[in-house]
Design a protein around this motif. Structure first.
Motif, PDB file in Angstrom:
ATOM      1  N   ALA A 265       0.833  -1.205   0.000  1.00 52.65           N
ATOM      2  CA  ALA A 265       0.000   0.000   0.000  1.00 52.65           C
ATOM      3  C   ALA A 265       0.867   1.254   0.000  1.00 52.65           C
ATOM      4  CB  ALA A 265      -0.919   0.000   1.227  1.00 52.65           C
ATOM      5  N   VAL A 266       1.798   1.308   0.955  1.00 55.77           N
ATOM      6  CA  VAL A 266       2.564   2.539   1.198  1.00 55.77           C
ATOM      7  C   VAL A 266       3.571   2.816   0.086  1.00 55.77           C
ATOM      8  CG1 VAL A 266       4.234   3.625   2.755  1.00 55.77           C
ATOM      9  CG2 VAL A 266       2.297   2.362   3.693  1.00 55.77           C
ATOM     10  N   ILE A 267       4.313   1.778  -0.311  1.00 56.27           N
ATOM     11  CA  ILE A 267       5.414   1.969  -1.264  1.00 56.27           C
ATOM     12  C   ILE A 267       4.938   1.799  -2.707  1.00 56.27           C
ATOM     13  CG2 ILE A 267       7.760   1.228  -1.904  1.00 56.27           C
ATOM     14  CD1 ILE A 267       7.588   2.382   0.951  1.00 56.27           C
ATOM     15  N   ASP A 268       4.200   0.697  -2.961  1.00 56.83           N
ATOM     16  CA  ASP A 268       3.815   0.403  -4.352  1.00 56.83           C
ATOM     17  C   ASP A 268       2.484   1.061  -4.729  1.00 56.83           C
ATOM     18  OD1 ASP A 268       6.014  -1.266  -4.112  1.00 56.83           O
ATOM     19  OD2 ASP A 268       4.788  -3.028  -3.629  1.00 56.83           O
ATOM     20  N   GLY A 269       1.710   1.475  -3.747  1.00 52.34           N
ATOM     21  CA  GLY A 269       0.385   2.027  -4.054  1.00 52.34           C
ATOM     22  C   GLY A 269      -0.507   1.002  -4.736  1.00 52.34           C
ATOM     23  N   ASP A 270      -0.342  -0.268  -4.362  1.00 50.96           N
ATOM     24  CA  ASP A 270      -1.098  -1.358  -5.007  1.00 50.96           C
ATOM     25  C   ASP A 270      -2.540  -1.371  -4.481  1.00 50.96           C
ATOM     26  OD1 ASP A 270      -2.205  -3.774  -5.845  1.00 50.96           O
ATOM     27  OD2 ASP A 270      -0.268  -4.789  -5.831  1.00 50.96           O
ATOM     28  N   ILE A 271      -3.434  -0.781  -5.260  1.00 50.19           N
ATOM     29  CA  ILE A 271      -4.813  -0.550  -4.831  1.00 50.19           C
ATOM     30  C   ILE A 271      -5.545  -1.851  -4.508  1.00 50.19           C
ATOM     31  CG2 ILE A 271      -7.048   0.321  -5.668  1.00 50.19           C
ATOM     32  CD1 ILE A 271      -5.420   2.443  -7.201  1.00 50.19           C
ATOM     33  N   GLU A 272      -5.162  -2.924  -5.193  1.00 51.00           N
ATOM     34  CA  GLU A 272      -5.874  -4.200  -4.989  1.00 51.00           C
ATOM     35  C   GLU A 272      -5.289  -5.038  -3.873  1.00 51.00           C
ATOM     36  OE1 GLU A 272      -6.292  -6.250  -8.688  1.00 51.00           O
ATOM     37  OE2 GLU A 272      -7.698  -4.729  -9.441  1.00 51.00           O
ATOM     38  N   LYS A 273      -3.955  -5.094  -3.801  1.00 43.75           N
ATOM     39  CA  LYS A 273      -3.325  -6.013  -2.845  1.00 43.75           C
ATOM     40  C   LYS A 273      -2.810  -5.325  -1.593  1.00 43.75           C
ATOM     41  CE  LYS A 273      -1.780  -9.325  -6.362  1.00 43.75           C
ATOM     42  NZ  LYS A 273      -1.079  -8.595  -7.431  1.00 43.75           N
ATOM     43  N   GLY A 274      -2.887  -3.994  -1.549  1.00 40.58           N
ATOM     44  CA  GLY A 274      -2.360  -3.271  -0.394  1.00 40.58           C
ATOM     45  C   GLY A 274      -3.335  -3.236   0.764  1.00 40.58           C
ATOM     46  N   SER A 275      -2.779  -3.106   1.978  1.00 41.54           N
ATOM     47  CA  SER A 275      -3.592  -2.894   3.175  1.00 41.54           C
ATOM     48  C   SER A 275      -3.488  -1.401   3.518  1.00 41.54           C
ATOM     49  CB  SER A 275      -3.047  -3.758   4.314  1.00 41.54           C
ATOM     50  OG  SER A 275      -3.639  -3.373   5.533  1.00 41.54           O
ATOM     51  N   PHE A 276      -4.551  -0.681   3.222  1.00 40.64           N
ATOM     52  CA  PHE A 276      -4.544   0.778   3.396  1.00 40.64           C
ATOM     53  C   PHE A 276      -5.140   1.127   4.748  1.00 40.64           C
ATOM     54  CE2 PHE A 276      -4.161  -0.003  -1.081  1.00 40.64           C
ATOM     55  CZ  PHE A 276      -3.287   0.982  -1.526  1.00 40.64           C
ATOM     56  N   MET A 277      -4.310   1.004   5.786  1.00 38.70           N
ATOM     57  CA  MET A 277      -4.787   1.290   7.130  1.00 38.70           C
ATOM     58  C   MET A 277      -5.227   2.754   7.202  1.00 38.70           C
ATOM     59  SD  MET A 277      -2.199  -0.734   9.613  1.00 38.70           S
ATOM     60  CE  MET A 277      -1.820  -2.465   9.360  1.00 38.70           C
ATOM     61  N   SER A 278      -6.343   2.975   7.860  1.00 38.31           N
ATOM     62  CA  SER A 278      -6.887   4.336   7.956  1.00 38.31           C
ATOM     63  C   SER A 278      -7.942   4.380   9.042  1.00 38.31           C
ATOM     64  CB  SER A 278      -7.518   4.717   6.607  1.00 38.31           C
ATOM     65  OG  SER A 278      -8.320   5.874   6.748  1.00 38.31           O
ATOM     66  N   GLY A 279      -8.076   5.535   9.671  1.00 41.54           N
ATOM     67  CA  GLY A 279      -9.151   5.713  10.636  1.00 41.54           C
ATOM     68  C   GLY A 279     -10.477   5.936   9.923  1.00 41.54           C
ATOM     69  N   GLN A 280     -11.569   5.762  10.668  1.00 43.86           N
ATOM     70  CA  GLN A 280     -12.906   5.969  10.098  1.00 43.86           C
ATOM     71  C   GLN A 280     -13.094   7.405   9.622  1.00 43.86           C
ATOM     72  OE1 GLN A 280     -15.673   4.794  13.168  1.00 43.86           O
ATOM     73  NE2 GLN A 280     -15.463   2.623  12.674  1.00 43.86           N
ATOM     74  N   ILE A 281     -12.298   8.320  10.157  1.00 39.65           N
ATOM     75  CA  ILE A 281     -12.469   9.745   9.879  1.00 39.65           C
ATOM     76  C   ILE A 281     -11.958  10.133   8.489  1.00 39.65           C
ATOM     77  CG2 ILE A 281     -10.269  10.685  10.763  1.00 39.65           C
ATOM     78  CD1 ILE A 281     -13.740  11.956  11.760  1.00 39.65           C
ATOM     79  N   ALA A 282     -11.416   9.149   7.732  1.00 42.80           N
ATOM     80  CA  ALA A 282     -10.923   9.442   6.371  1.00 42.80           C
ATOM     81  C   ALA A 282     -11.943  10.241   5.564  1.00 42.80           C
ATOM     82  CB  ALA A 282     -10.571   8.148   5.650  1.00 42.80           C
ATOM     83  N   GLY A 283     -13.214   9.964   5.773  1.00 50.25           N
ATOM     84  CA  GLY A 283     -14.278  10.663   5.041  1.00 50.25           C
ATOM     85  C   GLY A 283     -14.240  12.173   5.229  1.00 50.25           C
ATOM     86  N   MET A 284     -13.576  12.625   6.282  1.00 49.25           N
ATOM     87  CA  MET A 284     -13.502  14.073   6.525  1.00 49.25           C
ATOM     88  C   MET A 284     -12.184  14.693   6.079  1.00 49.25           C
ATOM     89  SD  MET A 284     -15.455  14.828  10.103  1.00 49.25           S
ATOM     90  CE  MET A 284     -14.533  16.315  10.387  1.00 49.25           C
ATOM     91  N   VAL A 285     -11.284  13.866   5.580  1.00 48.25           N
ATOM     92  CA  VAL A 285      -9.968  14.390   5.157  1.00 48.25           C
ATOM     93  C   VAL A 285     -10.044  14.734   3.670  1.00 48.25           C
ATOM     94  CG1 VAL A 285      -7.501  13.878   4.954  1.00 48.25           C
ATOM     95  CG2 VAL A 285      -8.810  12.982   6.893  1.00 48.25           C
ATOM     96  N   LYS A 286     -10.114  16.013   3.370  1.00 47.00           N
ATOM     97  CA  LYS A 286     -10.386  16.446   1.983  1.00 47.00           C
ATOM     98  C   LYS A 286      -9.302  17.336   1.409  1.00 47.00           C
ATOM     99  CE  LYS A 286     -14.276  14.323   1.549  1.00 47.00           C
ATOM    100  NZ  LYS A 286     -13.971  12.958   1.074  1.00 47.00           N
TER     101      LYS A 286
END
Ligand code: TUI
Length: 307
Positions: A265-286
């Motif tokens: 996720a972090v290095i390759d930006g692999d949208i399918e195989k990456g684990s994109f850890m994030s808080g629930q508040i991502a919806g407010m980060v614009k």
């Protein structure tokens, strides 16, 4: 902020910690947050001791302000990371994903402030008893490895249970969240997800875009059946994880699926195989910006923290 116990404890301007996000929170990001007046924190994550030392040295070269290192207690390199932190004498250590009791005396003896993440009253009380300087009450709105309780439920109960200051984490992205935490009795806050989109954060562009484009319901929790639940942005990997868990995947199968996924996720930006850890508040980060701009935007309008 004069008279705020977190600011006084650490010698920082704002009682705002940057959450230690594995792979993302390196020396450069931590230094940028510390230079902006908060407490930058380098994530030990699953990295070997010498990698963490390099990041500490990078942070030292970029700031003369205090910064911290987080020890992820499930890491196979935990002991060597602890040795490095003791040698490098960072200002503060936070811990996560376990009980750090046996390491606290060594940190204290080295003059390092100890601030464990606690998911329960019992652990908070224990940490206070053995000399922790403060605790972080992290609700399960947070990204990555999470506990059982929400910020709203956890923070006031921890505040009522200990006399040391409490930092609230999980679900904060603007001054309303900051003030909610202070109203619950917290004396500081920790935010991670908002800093993923900082200019100084090394996250792959795809990771930043996923956070910026996330809606309110775009996170999910994988790994509940393993005892190590992890909050991530929904994608193909999280779906495969869910399916495997529903169909009785073994811990080994689940672990195999997760191995290397954070780096993907972090290095390759692999949208399918990456684990994109994030808080629930991502919806407010614009909005993107420098770490300083993000920190200042976060507290602008707060009744408890003044710029
Ligand atoms: O540690 C975190 N969040 C993390 S660590 C991480 S790295 C990772 N990568 C892959 C799989 C798993 C982890 C990603 N996100 N947050 C702090 C936190 N600590 N949340 C909950 C806890 C916690 C849980 C139990 C702290 C103490 C604890 O103690 C249990 C006990 O033994 O009393």
């Amino acid at each position: 902020m004069m008279g705020n116990r977190i600011c006084d404890l650490l010698g920082i301007r704002y009682p705002v910690f940057q959450g230690a996000m594995a792979w993302l929170a390196d020396g450069k990001l931590a230094a940028a947050v510390s230079n902006a007046g908060g407490l930058g924190i380098i994530a030990g994550g699953n990295a070997p001791g010498e990698i963490v030392r390099q990041e500490i040295r990078i942070a030292k070269s970029l700031t003369d302000k205090p910064f911290g290192v987080n020890i992820m207690l499930l890491s196979p390199f935990r002991d060597e990371v602890i040795s490095v932190v003791l040698e490098e004498k960072v200002a503060a250590v936070t811990t996560g994903a376990g009980n750090p009791a046996k390491y606290v005396p060594a940190f204290k003896a080295a003059g390092i402030k100890v601030i464990p993440v606690v998911p329960s009253i019992a652990l908070a009380k224990r940490m206070e008893k053995i000399g922790a300087d403060a605790v972080i009450a992290e609700g399960n709105e947070a990204g990555g490895h999470i506990g059982k309780l929400t910020t709203m439920v956890l923070v006031p109960q921890i505040v009522d249970s200990v006399s040391i200051p409490v930092i609230a984490a999980g679900g904060v992205a603007d001054h309303r969240g900051v003030d909610a935490c202070f109203t619950l009795g917290a004396e500081g806050i920790q935010v991670g997800t908002v800093f993923i989109v900082a200019d100084e954060c090394k996250a792959h562009e795809n990771y930043k875009k996923m956070v910026l484009e996330a809606s309110d319901i775009d996170t999910t929790v994988t790994g509940r059946s393993t005892g190590h639940p992890v909050q991530v942005l929904r994608n193909k990997l999280s779906k495969r994880f869910d399916d495997l868990e529903k169909h009785g995947g073994t811990p080994e199968e689940l672990e195999a699926l997760g191995t290397g996924a954070l780096k993907a996720a972090v290095i390759d930006g692999d949208i399918e195989k990456g684990s994109f850890m994030s808080g629930q508040i991502a919806g407010m980060v614009k909005e993107r910006g420098t770490a300083k701009e993000i920190l200042e935007r976060l507290i602008t309008g707060s009744k408890f923290i003044t710029l």
